[in-house]
Design a protein around this motif. Sequence first.
Motif, PDB file in Angstrom:
ATOM      1  N   PRO A 117     -28.200   0.380 -14.083  1.00  0.00           N
ATOM      2  CA  PRO A 117     -27.009   0.265 -13.229  1.00  0.00           C
ATOM      3  C   PRO A 117     -27.053  -0.877 -12.221  1.00  0.00           C
ATOM      4  O   PRO A 117     -25.994  -1.277 -11.716  1.00  0.00           O
ATOM      5  N   ASN A 118     -28.223  -1.394 -11.927  1.00  0.00           N
ATOM      6  CA  ASN A 118     -28.327  -2.457 -10.935  1.00  0.00           C
ATOM      7  C   ASN A 118     -28.320  -3.859 -11.542  1.00  0.00           C
ATOM      8  O   ASN A 118     -28.406  -4.845 -10.809  1.00  0.00           O
ATOM      9  N   HIS A 119     -28.207  -3.947 -12.853  1.00  0.00           N
ATOM     10  CA  HIS A 119     -28.208  -5.253 -13.510  1.00  0.00           C
ATOM     11  C   HIS A 119     -26.841  -5.923 -13.385  1.00  0.00           C
ATOM     12  O   HIS A 119     -25.810  -5.255 -13.276  1.00  0.00           O
ATOM     13  N   ALA A 120     -26.846  -7.246 -13.421  1.00  0.00           N
ATOM     14  CA  ALA A 120     -25.610  -8.031 -13.386  1.00  0.00           C
ATOM     15  C   ALA A 120     -25.112  -8.283 -14.811  1.00  0.00           C
ATOM     16  O   ALA A 120     -25.861  -8.157 -15.784  1.00  0.00           O
TER      17      ALA A 120
ATOM     18  N   GLN B  17     -20.058  -9.943 -12.964  1.00  0.00           N
ATOM     19  CA  GLN B  17     -20.061  -8.838 -12.016  1.00  0.00           C
ATOM     20  C   GLN B  17     -21.502  -8.502 -11.633  1.00  0.00           C
ATOM     21  O   GLN B  17     -22.407  -8.577 -12.454  1.00  0.00           O
ATOM     22  N   GLY B  18     -21.682  -8.154 -10.370  1.00  0.00           N
ATOM     23  CA  GLY B  18     -23.001  -7.788  -9.881  1.00  0.00           C
ATOM     24  C   GLY B  18     -23.854  -8.983  -9.516  1.00  0.00           C
ATOM     25  O   GLY B  18     -23.539 -10.132  -9.844  1.00  0.00           O
ATOM     26  N   ASP B  19     -24.933  -8.702  -8.808  1.00  0.00           N
ATOM     27  CA  ASP B  19     -25.886  -9.728  -8.377  1.00  0.00           C
ATOM     28  C   ASP B  19     -27.292  -9.155  -8.516  1.00  0.00           C
ATOM     29  O   ASP B  19     -27.648  -8.200  -7.818  1.00  0.00           O
ATOM     30  N   SER B  20     -28.048  -9.695  -9.436  1.00  0.00           N
ATOM     31  CA  SER B  20     -29.370  -9.151  -9.729  1.00  0.00           C
ATOM     32  C   SER B  20     -30.230 -10.230 -10.352  1.00  0.00           C
ATOM     33  O   SER B  20     -29.723 -11.217 -10.906  1.00  0.00           O
ATOM     34  N   GLU B  21     -31.544 -10.048 -10.299  1.00  0.00           N
ATOM     35  CA  GLU B  21     -32.435 -10.972 -11.004  1.00  0.00           C
ATOM     36  C   GLU B  21     -32.345 -10.770 -12.509  1.00  0.00           C
ATOM     37  O   GLU B  21     -32.799 -11.614 -13.282  1.00  0.00           O
ATOM     38  N   TYR B  22     -31.754  -9.651 -12.924  1.00  0.00           N
ATOM     39  CA  TYR B  22     -31.487  -9.392 -14.342  1.00  0.00           C
ATOM     40  C   TYR B  22     -29.997  -9.573 -14.611  1.00  0.00           C
ATOM     41  O   TYR B  22     -29.150  -8.999 -13.903  1.00  0.00           O
ATOM     42  N   GLN B  23     -29.664 -10.346 -15.617  1.00  0.00           N
ATOM     43  CA  GLN B  23     -28.256 -10.530 -15.995  1.00  0.00           C
ATOM     44  C   GLN B  23     -28.105 -10.443 -17.513  1.00  0.00           C
ATOM     45  O   GLN B  23     -28.804 -11.126 -18.262  1.00  0.00           O
ATOM     46  N   TRP B  24     -27.175  -9.606 -17.942  1.00  0.00           N
ATOM     47  CA  TRP B  24     -26.821  -9.504 -19.357  1.00  0.00           C
ATOM     48  C   TRP B  24     -25.696 -10.488 -19.657  1.00  0.00           C
ATOM     49  O   TRP B  24     -24.707 -10.553 -18.934  1.00  0.00           O
ATOM     50  N   ILE B  25     -25.849 -11.254 -20.733  1.00  0.00           N
ATOM     51  CA  ILE B  25     -24.842 -12.231 -21.160  1.00  0.00           C
ATOM     52  C   ILE B  25     -24.259 -11.745 -22.483  1.00  0.00           C
ATOM     53  O   ILE B  25     -24.994 -11.599 -23.472  1.00  0.00           O
TER      54      ILE B  25
ATOM     55  N   GLY C 118     -33.428 -16.327 -14.524  1.00  0.00           N
ATOM     56  CA  GLY C 118     -33.073 -17.562 -15.205  1.00  0.00           C
ATOM     57  C   GLY C 118     -33.742 -17.795 -16.538  1.00  0.00           C
ATOM     58  O   GLY C 118     -33.479 -18.802 -17.198  1.00  0.00           O
ATOM     59  N   GLN C 119     -34.596 -16.881 -16.972  1.00  0.00           N
ATOM     60  CA  GLN C 119     -35.317 -17.053 -18.236  1.00  0.00           C
ATOM     61  C   GLN C 119     -34.841 -16.031 -19.261  1.00  0.00           C
ATOM     62  O   GLN C 119     -34.749 -14.838 -18.973  1.00  0.00           O
TER      63      GLN C 119
END
Length: 265
Positions: A60-63, A72-80, A107-108
């Motif tokens: 739930p905390n992922h962007a 949407q969201g701001d996290s070090e984890y981001q789903w594209i 970023g990786q």
Amino acid sequence: MQPMLSTAVKAARRAANIITRASQDTNLLQIQHKDHNDFVTEVDRAAEATIIETLLDAYPNHAILAEESGQQGDSEYQWIIDPLDGTTNFLHGFPQYCISIALVHNGQLEQGVIYDPTRNDLFTASRGQGAFLNDRRIRVSKALKLADALIGTGFPYRDFTHLDTYMGMLRDVLQKSAGVRRPGSAALDLAYVAAGRFDGFWEIGLNKWDIAAGCLLVKEAGGLVGDFQGDDSYIDSGNIVAGTPKVFAQLLQTLAPHVTDALKA
């Protein structure tokens, strides 16, 4: 399988159920034009919503960065997420489209899933763990020469700013390769490079959701990915070259005379 990758696979399969049901009668779909030759249907939106719901239920905390709903969201984890890469193919009943999901951490690229529901081809990759097609390890082809290589591409269809540049690239690659194909789904094209079905690929001006998962697949399958100068800006610029190590270098060399300053930025 990594837990985050497993969740992405679950999300892709749920989206595929929606897409497959809709494919049985595309004439009933409501179609909107986002731009010239850029279509979106309620299937794209429903598939994307299902993917996001599945991912955020688990994390739930992922962007999120998704083609239809944006960021949407701001996290070090981001789903594209691209819920349906190849919408035009889908609308015409041409069976070349897929779901693409990638996870970026600081970023990786860490995880990648590309699922082709028409063939039940599931491509997966985790950073440092290799690339797989339906649980079978895949590698890029052994092609050493561009002259023997089958190359995938995607020609401009919305933005024609670089059309003349692209036509010059295409002319030279056609003359120096074994053949060029344009199936219409960049995500699947990159998955095909990873699986050895294509020996190389290039395109101008793609979006992050078109290429994120596919780039990880190619690299984990032993291939190379770069921008038109062979550098690492391809995710942001959308200008991409991929292939076996030898073909990658020769493809870059073939494209180089046509690369304008605008494509180097």
